[in-house]
Design an enzyme around this catalytic site. Structure first.
Site, PDB file in Angstrom:
ATOM      1  N   HIS A  13      74.807  34.149  32.095  1.00  0.00           N
ATOM      2  CA  HIS A  13      75.575  35.330  32.490  1.00  0.00           C
ATOM      3  C   HIS A  13      75.091  35.886  33.826  1.00  0.00           C
ATOM      4  O   HIS A  13      73.886  35.953  34.079  1.00  0.00           O
ATOM      5  CB  HIS A  13      75.428  36.437  31.448  1.00  0.00           C
ATOM      6  CG  HIS A  13      76.211  36.226  30.197  1.00  0.00           C
ATOM      7  ND1 HIS A  13      75.783  35.412  29.179  1.00  0.00           N
ATOM      8  CD2 HIS A  13      77.395  36.744  29.796  1.00  0.00           C
ATOM      9  CE1 HIS A  13      76.667  35.434  28.195  1.00  0.00           C
ATOM     10  NE2 HIS A  13      77.658  36.239  28.543  1.00  0.00           N
ATOM     11  N   ASN A  46      66.587  30.662  32.039  1.00  0.00           N
ATOM     12  CA  ASN A  46      67.593  31.590  31.527  1.00  0.00           C
ATOM     13  C   ASN A  46      67.087  32.370  30.320  1.00  0.00           C
ATOM     14  O   ASN A  46      67.262  33.585  30.224  1.00  0.00           O
ATOM     15  CB  ASN A  46      68.860  30.818  31.160  1.00  0.00           C
ATOM     16  CG  ASN A  46      69.908  31.698  30.508  1.00  0.00           C
ATOM     17  OD1 ASN A  46      70.178  32.800  30.948  1.00  0.00           O
ATOM     18  ND2 ASN A  46      70.498  31.207  29.433  1.00  0.00           N
TER      19      ASN A  46
END
Length: 298
Positions: free
Chosen positions: A143, A174
Site C-alpha cells: 500500500h 513491506n
C-alpha cells in the site's frame, strides 16, 4: 565518490542519505478536519488529462483538506474517499499518494477482512495492473496509502485496496520496516494537529560493471508492473498551536532491511526526494506557512 550499487549492502544513517544526495547531485551537474465528511468526495474518480492549478484550489470545506499543501504534480490526478493520487500509466503504479491522518481517521468500524485487492477500472485496460501480475512474483502488493490509516470508514479503507494505490514491495521490507514507518506516522497524530503523508516509488540509478549509471528495474506480469528500486515517504506535521510545520522525509530501498536499523537512519533531505522523483514539496508548503523545520537526522 561513493555510488549506489545493485545488490550492495544497505547504506544506513547519514551515509545513506548523503550517498543518494551525492549521486543525484552528480547527475545534476552532468545534465546541468473531520474525515467523516469524505475527502474530495464531490470530485469524480477519474483521471485528469489536463489540469489548471486554479481548478485545484483547496476548498474551505473538508473535501479539499487533504491537499492543503498543494499538488506535487498535476498529471493523472485521482481522488478517493481517503486519499488523492497521481497515477503513472507507464509504470502501472502511482507517482504519489497523499493522505491526511488525524486521531479520528485512525478509529472506526471498518474491518480489513472485508477488503480485497482490485483492479482500478478508471485506468485504461492497457495501463492497468491486475492481481494476476503479482501472483507468484515474490513481491507483496504494498500500500501507498495504508489501509490502517483509514478505519473511520469501510469505503475509505476499501479504496486503499485499488491496485492503483499499490506497488510491488519486497515482503520482508513491506511487513517490517515499511510497516513500522506507517505505524510511526499514525503515532504522530497524538502530538500534532494534522499529519499529511505523501508516499511514492523511486527509480534510482546504480553503477554497473562498465562504470556507467543505469536505471534498471524488474517488471511483473503481462502488464509489466514496474518494481521500484526505492520508496519515499514525506511527512508534513502541523504543530498543535498552528504556528509552523515540521517536515520529515524518508527513503527506503525496496529490499530486505535489517530490523535493528532505526527508522531515523532513513531520513534524507527533502531535496533528495524532489530531485529523484521530479516532484515539488517545499514551494507548496511555504505558501501555507512561514515557519518550516526540516528534520533530516535524529
Amino acid at each position: 565518490m561513493r555510488l549506489l550499487r545493485t545488490g550492495a549492502t544497505l547504506l544506513v544513517g547519514a551515509g545513506f542519505g548523503a550517498s543518494v544526495s551525492r549521486l543525484l547531485d552528480a547527475r545534476g551537474r552532468e545534465e546541468d478536519s473531520d474525515p467523516t465528511l469524505g475527502l474530495l468526495s464531490r470530485v469524480p474518480v477519474l483521471p485528469v488529462q489536463t489540469v489548471q492549478a486554479s481548478e485545484l484550489a483547496v476548498s474551505p470545506s473538508g473535501s479539499g483538506a487533504v491537499m492543503k499543501y498543494g499538488f506535487p504534480s498535476l498529471a493523472n490526478i485521482k481522488t478517493r474517499e481517503s486519499y488523492v493520487s497521481s497515477y503513472d500509466p507507464r509504470t502501472r503504479t502511482a507517482s504519489w499518494v497523499i493522505e491526511r491522518l488525524t486521531p479520528a481517521s485512525l478509529n472506526g468500524p471498518s474491518d480489513r477482512k472485508y477488503c480485497n485487492f482490485k483492479e482500478d477500472e478508471s485506468v485504461h485496460i492497457f495501463h492497468r495492473a491486475t492481481n494476476a501480475d503479482f501472483k507468484g512474483s515474490g513481491f507483496d502488493r504494498g500500500h501507498m496509502a495504508a489501509a490502517a490509516n483509514h478505519k473511520w470508514s469501510q469505503k475509505a479503507m476499501e479504496d486503499t485496496f485499488y491496485l492503483s494505490n499499490v506497488a510491488p514491495q519486497n515482503p520482508q521490507m513491506n511487513q517490517n520496516t515499511w510497516n513500522n514507518l506507517e505505524k510511526l506516522c499514525r503515532s504522530l497524530t497524538k502530538y500534532h494537529l494534522n499529519v499529511y503523508v505523501c508516499t511514492g516509488p523511486l527509480y534510482l540509478p546504480s553503477q554497473q560493471a562498465d562504470g556507467k549509471l543505469y536505471v534498471r528495474y524488474q517488471v511483473l506480469g503481462r502488464n509489466h508492473v514496474a518494481v521500484p528500486t526505492h520508496f519515499f515517504k514525506v511527512v508534513i506535521l502541523e504543530k498543535v498551536d498552528g504556528k509552523g510545520v515540521e517536515l520529515r522525509s524518508y527513503v527506503l530501498p525496496n529490499e530486505p532491511i535489517d530490523e535493528k536499523i532505526p527508522l531515523e537512519r532513513f531520513l534524507v533531505p527533502i531535496e533528495t526526494i524532489e530531485r529523484a522523483s521530479g516532484l515539488h514539496f517545499v514551494p507548496n508548503i511555504m505558501k501555507r506557512t512561514s515557519s518550516l523545520q526540516a528534520i533530516t537526522a535524529r
